[in-house]
Design an enzyme around this catalytic site. Structure first.
Site, PDB file in Angstrom:
ATOM      1  N   ASP A 129       0.849  -1.190   0.000  1.00 57.45           N
ATOM      2  CA  ASP A 129       0.000   0.000   0.000  1.00 57.45           C
ATOM      3  C   ASP A 129       0.884   1.239   0.000  1.00 57.45           C
ATOM      4  OD1 ASP A 129       0.921  -0.405   2.612  1.00 57.45           O
ATOM      5  OD2 ASP A 129      -0.869   0.440   3.536  1.00 57.45           O
ATOM      6  N   GLU A 178       0.453  -1.526   5.439  1.00 61.60           N
ATOM      7  CA  GLU A 178       1.231  -1.025   6.573  1.00 61.60           C
ATOM      8  C   GLU A 178       0.999   0.449   6.862  1.00 61.60           C
ATOM      9  OE1 GLU A 178       4.971   0.989   8.160  1.00 61.60           O
ATOM     10  OE2 GLU A 178       3.983   1.193   6.224  1.00 61.60           O
TER      11      GLU A 178
END
Length: 402
Positions: A83, A149
């Site tokens: 991400d 994360e």
């Protein structure tokens, strides 16, 4: 240590795949994965792993992507978050943040540094290591773990160990950018909020109210000068504190606000505890206002894009492993074997999934990745393509040196 002929064979194999690695990275960066939306980029990673012969390629319950090679007793996880943060103002970019650009051997794109840049090397490194006999599948079980994360460090590995697939690795390598050095720790973090409650009144009669914003101003000022009093450590460095956001509740723009909240990012070094951090902040609140000003630790219970909820408090402990640890030494020897200049093991300034792997679970972990963290989260998000390629050899070689 692998023989010179094995090292030469590895370097030749990595060099032959240079364009494949670069094209793969560009494809990953071209797939938006902001706000933890990993579905599309995870599918692209899964396709590459299946092509290379990974087994058990699947999404976990949280929506992270994982794949395995080998079936040995020593379990190693290569951790890379897929991400990214958002792009902010599109006009602030001098190129399309997803298409990116290559200039002077550097790829500029959202996520190039933080942290899609490590994924091609990790996946191809595992596959090449097995193919060339550097990673013995009877000795090692190797996992690539592409995860979420950015919005809550450590939540994905926490789920990996405790929920799905319920695997506790022996060693972890984190692919966050390290300038191709071996990193062995970083400061921890605690997220808090301080809320002041006042009394609303019409702005024309503000003397009848109690402005919640004004109650926080002395506290904000005190926080801005607090750092000299924070903890210090020879390796991890000095504690840090930042007021990172502010929310205000008010009946209208013509009224005295009756509630104001500031959010605090507190970077904690060794020797600092949650209790100490909260006590430092409580000491900034005047005794006569402690009924109307409250400090709270933050909690994360947002559902992932699959709808999975894994509640955790937003406390992320500091961690470091010793430089003479076998994993650190294997990393340093791997750097030497791929002709990188000597360098002592270092540390990140920012936070990573290491806060769970090493900080909470006590699993030996190191960091190694292409790129420099100073470009992370900026419109100059970038990575050296030579580093992306060279990191592949490191990931292929490391297990053989343990």
């Amino acid at each position: 240590m692998p023989s010179p002929s094995q090292l030469a064979e590895l370097q030749a194999a990595v060099t032959a795949r240079r364009e494949t690695l670069i094209d793969f990275l560009r494809e990953l960066c071209a797939i938006p994965s902001m706000e933890s939306q990993l579905g599309a980029v995870g599918e692209r990673v899964a396709a590459e792993m299946r092509t290379l012969g990974f087994e058990d390629v699947r999404f976990d319950v949280m929506g992270n992507i994982l794949g395995r090679m080998g079936h040995g007793p020593t379990v190693i996880v290569y951790d890379s978050h897929l991400d990214t943060v958002g792009i902010g103002d599109p006009n602030a970019w001098q190129w399309d943040p997803f298409e990116g650009k290559i200039e002077d051997g550097v790829l500029y794109a959202r996520g190039a540094c933080d942290e899609k840049g490590s994924t091609p090397g990790m996946i191809y490194g595992i596959a090449l290591g097995v193919e060339l006999g550097l990673i013995d599948p009877d000795r090692f079980t190797m996992y690539y773990f592409g995860n979420m994360e950015e919005w809550c460090d450590g939540i994905a590995p926490n789920s990996f160990v405790e929920v799905d697939p319920k695997i506790r690795p022996d060693f972890v390598v984190i692919g966050e950018p390290t300038c191709m050095q071996v990193y062995r720790g970083h400061k921890g973090r605690l997220e808090l909020k301080i809320t002041a409650r006042g009394k609303s009144a019409h702005a024309a009669s503000n003397h009848l109210g109690d402005n919640a914003i004004y109650k926080l101003l002395p506290i904000i000022q005190a926080i801005s000068t607090l750092e000299p009093e924070l903890g210090d450590h020879p390796f991890l460095g000095h504690g840090k504190i930042t007021v990172s956001d502010m929310h205000v509740k008010t009946p209208s723009l013509n009224a005295v606000p009756d509630e104001a909240t500031i959010f605090i990012d507190r970077r904690m070094t060794f020797g600092e505890t949650k209790t100490m951090v909260v006590a430092q902040l409580e000491a900034l609140i005047p005794a006569e206002q402690r009924d109307s000003i409250v400090i709270e630790e933050l909690f994360y219970d947002e559902p992932s894009y699959t709808g999975f909820v894994f509640p955790v408090d937003k406390y992320f402990p500091a961690w470091a492993i010793e430089e003479d640890h076998a994993l650190v030494q294997a990393g340093l020897h791997a750097r030497e074997a791929i002709s990188l200049p000597p360098a002592a093991a270092g540390k990140w300034n920012f936070s990573t999934n290491g806060i769970y792997w090493a900080g909470k679970a006590g699993i030996p972990s190191i960091g190694f990745g292409p790129g420099d963290e100073v470009t992370a989260h900026t419109t100059n998000d970038s990575v050296s393509l030579d580093e992306v390629v060279q990191a592949t050899a490191f990931y292929a070689l490391l297990p053989a040196l343990l």
